[in-house]
Structures are given as structure tokens and as C-alpha cells.
Design a protein around this motif. Structure first.
Motif, PDB file in Angstrom:
ATOM      1  N   CYS A 135       0.781  -1.399  -0.142  1.00 21.03           N
ATOM      2  CA  CYS A 135      -0.021   0.021   0.076  1.00 21.03           C
ATOM      3  C   CYS A 135       0.883   1.235   0.128  1.00 21.03           C
ATOM      4  O   CYS A 135       0.409   2.370   0.356  1.00 21.03           O
ATOM      5  CB  CYS A 135      -0.744   0.069   1.194  1.00 21.03           C
ATOM      6  N   LEU A 136       2.043   0.979  -0.200  1.00 24.07           N
ATOM      7  CA  LEU A 136       2.845   2.302  -0.501  1.00 24.07           C
ATOM      8  C   LEU A 136       3.298   2.721  -1.783  1.00 24.07           C
ATOM      9  O   LEU A 136       3.722   1.605  -2.718  1.00 24.07           O
ATOM     10  CB  LEU A 136       4.050   2.239   0.515  1.00 24.07           C
ATOM     11  N   ASP A 137       3.351   4.028  -2.269  1.00 22.25           N
ATOM     12  CA  ASP A 137       3.957   4.216  -3.560  1.00 22.25           C
ATOM     13  C   ASP A 137       5.446   4.331  -3.384  1.00 22.25           C
ATOM     14  O   ASP A 137       6.208   4.235  -2.513  1.00 22.25           O
ATOM     15  CB  ASP A 137       3.188   5.446  -3.853  1.00 22.25           C
ATOM     16  N   ALA A 138       5.957   4.937  -4.516  1.00 19.77           N
ATOM     17  CA  ALA A 138       7.474   5.203  -4.523  1.00 19.77           C
ATOM     18  C   ALA A 138       8.037   5.976  -3.677  1.00 19.77           C
ATOM     19  O   ALA A 138       8.974   6.257  -3.297  1.00 19.77           O
ATOM     20  CB  ALA A 138       7.846   5.420  -6.068  1.00 19.77           C
ATOM     21  N   ARG A 141       3.232   2.668  -7.609  1.00 20.59           N
ATOM     22  CA  ARG A 141       4.400   1.888  -6.691  1.00 20.59           C
ATOM     23  C   ARG A 141       5.551   1.985  -7.499  1.00 20.59           C
ATOM     24  O   ARG A 141       5.523   2.109  -8.565  1.00 20.59           O
ATOM     25  CB  ARG A 141       4.005   0.456  -6.398  1.00 20.59           C
ATOM     26  N   ALA A 142       6.768   1.458  -6.760  1.00 18.73           N
ATOM     27  CA  ALA A 142       8.064   1.613  -7.195  1.00 18.73           C
ATOM     28  C   ALA A 142       7.959   0.188  -8.361  1.00 18.73           C
ATOM     29  O   ALA A 142       7.026  -0.711  -8.140  1.00 18.73           O
ATOM     30  CB  ALA A 142       9.042   1.090  -6.126  1.00 18.73           C
ATOM     31  N   LEU A 189       2.551  -6.956  -7.428  1.00 20.91           N
ATOM     32  CA  LEU A 189       2.162  -7.655  -6.354  1.00 20.91           C
ATOM     33  C   LEU A 189       0.668  -7.606  -6.065  1.00 20.91           C
ATOM     34  O   LEU A 189       0.176  -6.600  -6.931  1.00 20.91           O
ATOM     35  CB  LEU A 189       2.827  -6.978  -5.057  1.00 20.91           C
ATOM     36  N   PRO A 190       0.077  -8.244  -5.358  1.00 20.97           N
ATOM     37  CA  PRO A 190      -1.416  -8.062  -5.054  1.00 20.97           C
ATOM     38  C   PRO A 190      -1.923  -6.536  -4.747  1.00 20.97           C
ATOM     39  O   PRO A 190      -1.046  -5.789  -4.457  1.00 20.97           O
ATOM     40  CB  PRO A 190      -1.759  -9.044  -3.935  1.00 20.97           C
ATOM     41  N   THR A 215      -3.332   3.348  -2.744  1.00 27.76           N
ATOM     42  CA  THR A 215      -3.854   2.256  -3.283  1.00 27.76           C
ATOM     43  C   THR A 215      -3.758   1.962  -4.800  1.00 27.76           C
ATOM     44  O   THR A 215      -4.344   0.842  -5.496  1.00 27.76           O
ATOM     45  CB  THR A 215      -5.186   2.058  -3.005  1.00 27.76           C
ATOM     46  N   GLU A 216      -3.192   3.000  -5.490  1.00 24.20           N
ATOM     47  CA  GLU A 216      -2.901   2.957  -7.056  1.00 24.20           C
ATOM     48  C   GLU A 216      -1.832   1.960  -7.253  1.00 24.20           C
ATOM     49  O   GLU A 216      -0.529   2.425  -6.869  1.00 24.20           O
ATOM     50  CB  GLU A 216      -2.753   4.203  -7.531  1.00 24.20           C
TER      51      GLU A 216
END
Length: 234
Positions: free
Chosen positions: A140-143, A154-155, A161-162, A149-150
């Protein structure tokens, strides 16, 4: 000292006094801080424009909560919190179509209202929730380290990943919140979708001046997101 000189000094003091800036009201500072991180429109225009364009749907300076709506599918929520190193503003962005995604970011402000971005992972403390913390930090974390939640945010190594299974609900009365696990009820795969999603509380949150800290879950019952529940929680 002659009476004429006293009168002259008093006259000068009275003339200068209005130029000394009074401390900004909480409402004015709240708007100023929002304007530092929301740049699509000025806060002055948002406060005036009640029918179209970017505007404040809700602005509650006393509670430290505001919601901006406008010509986009979604809304932006702002939460003003007292921090140990200065005011902290949490911005939660909702992008909504058939369902809503969330992005939560945090900013600490110096006295002159200069913002410093704080990775949201650093203002979320879950010492008693090892598995919840592990899954949330993985999915649940972005870069930038913000709750997001998008998947595309993400990195690169984490994009396959799910999906993030959690949703973040912050109190509109300040200082509290809840992490929910979201699941769909009709096989659509949507999260945070009216009449299609059920959310189950996993951790109650309390702001301690530095972070939202996980405490006991208040109510373990799940909630089907009908319109009123969606508006109340998210």
C-alpha cells in the motif's frame, strides 16, 4: 517631557500599531497551509466558488477538517493536526470512477508555512500490528512512501504484487482514524465502491503529535458501504 511631546509620541504609536500584523487566525492559517499543497486553484477562489470549479464543500477550521471538490471525479480531504515540530497537514486524495482509490500524504510546516513532505509511512506507527504493518508497507505504499492504493504509483519492483487490501479512514473531528480491510461482495474486484464493498476495521489510530499510532480495534463488525457510510468514513 512636555505635554506636546507626549501627544506626538502617542500619535506616532497609534499610527504604527495597525501595521503590526496580528497573529493569523486558525482558519486563515489552515487555508494558507492547504494552498501550499493544493495548487490547482487559490484558496480564496475556492472559498468563494460554491457552485462550480474547485471549491470547499466543507471547511471546519475548529475541527481542522476541509474537503475540496471540483471538476474531477473524486475529492481531496485535509486534516490539520498539532505536531511536536510544527503543524502537520494530512492530505487524502480520492480518485473515483466505478470505485475510489486513495493517496495519503503528510506535510510538516514551519512557522513561516514552508512545507516539508513527510513520507506517510513515517507518520504511521503500528508496533502492535506486525502482520498488518508488513502487508500495508508491502502492498500500500507508492514510490514516495505515501499510502497509495494505486498500483501504478508503486516502485517498479512492486507493481505486480497483489492489490492493496486496506483503506484509510481519518476522523473529520481530528486526531483519530481507522485502518480498514476492504473486500468486494459481487466479484467485481472493486474496493471502496458503493454497494459493492465491505470494510472491516483492523486497527484504530490515534494521533500522538508525531504519528498515527495503532491502538485496539474499537469495533470488529464489518460495514457494507452504502452511500451514507461511504460519506461518513471516506
Amino acid at each position: 517631557m512636555t505635554s506636546s511631546r507626549v501627544i506626538f509620541i502617542l500619535t506616532v504609536c497609534l499610527a504604527v500599531a495597525p501595521a503590526i500584523a496580528a497573529p493569523a487566525s486558525r482558519a486563515a492559517r489552515f487555508q494558507t497551509l492547504i494552498g501550499k499543497v493544493f495548487t490547482q486553484e487559490t484558496v480564496a477562489n475556492m472559498a468563494r466558488n460554491k457552485d462550480e470549479g474547485y471549491r470547499f464543500e466543507t471547511f471546519d477550521a475548529r475541527a481542522g477538517y476541509a474537503r475540496v471538490v471540483g471538476p474531477f471525479d473524486g475529492r481531496d480531504d485535509f486534516f490539520l493536526l498539532a505536531g511536536r515540530g510544527g503543524d502537520v497537514l494530512i492530505m487524502v486524495e480520492y480518485s473515483c470512477g466505478p470505485a475510489c482509490t486513495q493517496k495519503a500524504s503528510a506535510y510538516r510546516f514551519a512557522a513561516d508555512a514552508r512545507p516539508a513532505h513527510l513520507a506517510f509511512k513515517d507518520v504511521l506507527s503500528l508496533p502492535a500490528f506486525d502482520e498488518l504493518r508488513r502487508r500495508l508497507m508491502t502492498l500500500c505504499l507508492d514510490a514516495s512512501g505515501d499510502f497509495d492504493t494505486e498500483r501504478d504509483a508503486r516502485a517498479a519492483a512492486a507493481r505486480d504484487l497483489p492489490a492493496c487490501p486496506y483503506a484509510l479512514s481519518l476522523s473529520k473531528r481530528g486526531g483519530r482514524g481507522t485502518i480498514y480491510e476492504a473486500s468486494n461482495v459481487d466479484g467485481s474486484g472493486y474496493a471502496l465502491s458503493v454497494a459493492k464493498s465491505r470494510v472491516t476495521p483492523k486497527a484504530a489510530l490515534r494521533w500522538d503529535g508525531r504519528a498515527y499510532t495503532g491502538v485496539d480495534v474499537v469495533d470488529g463488525n464489518d460495514v457494507l458501504l452504502q452511500s451514507e457510510q461511504m460519506r461518513a468514513l471516506f
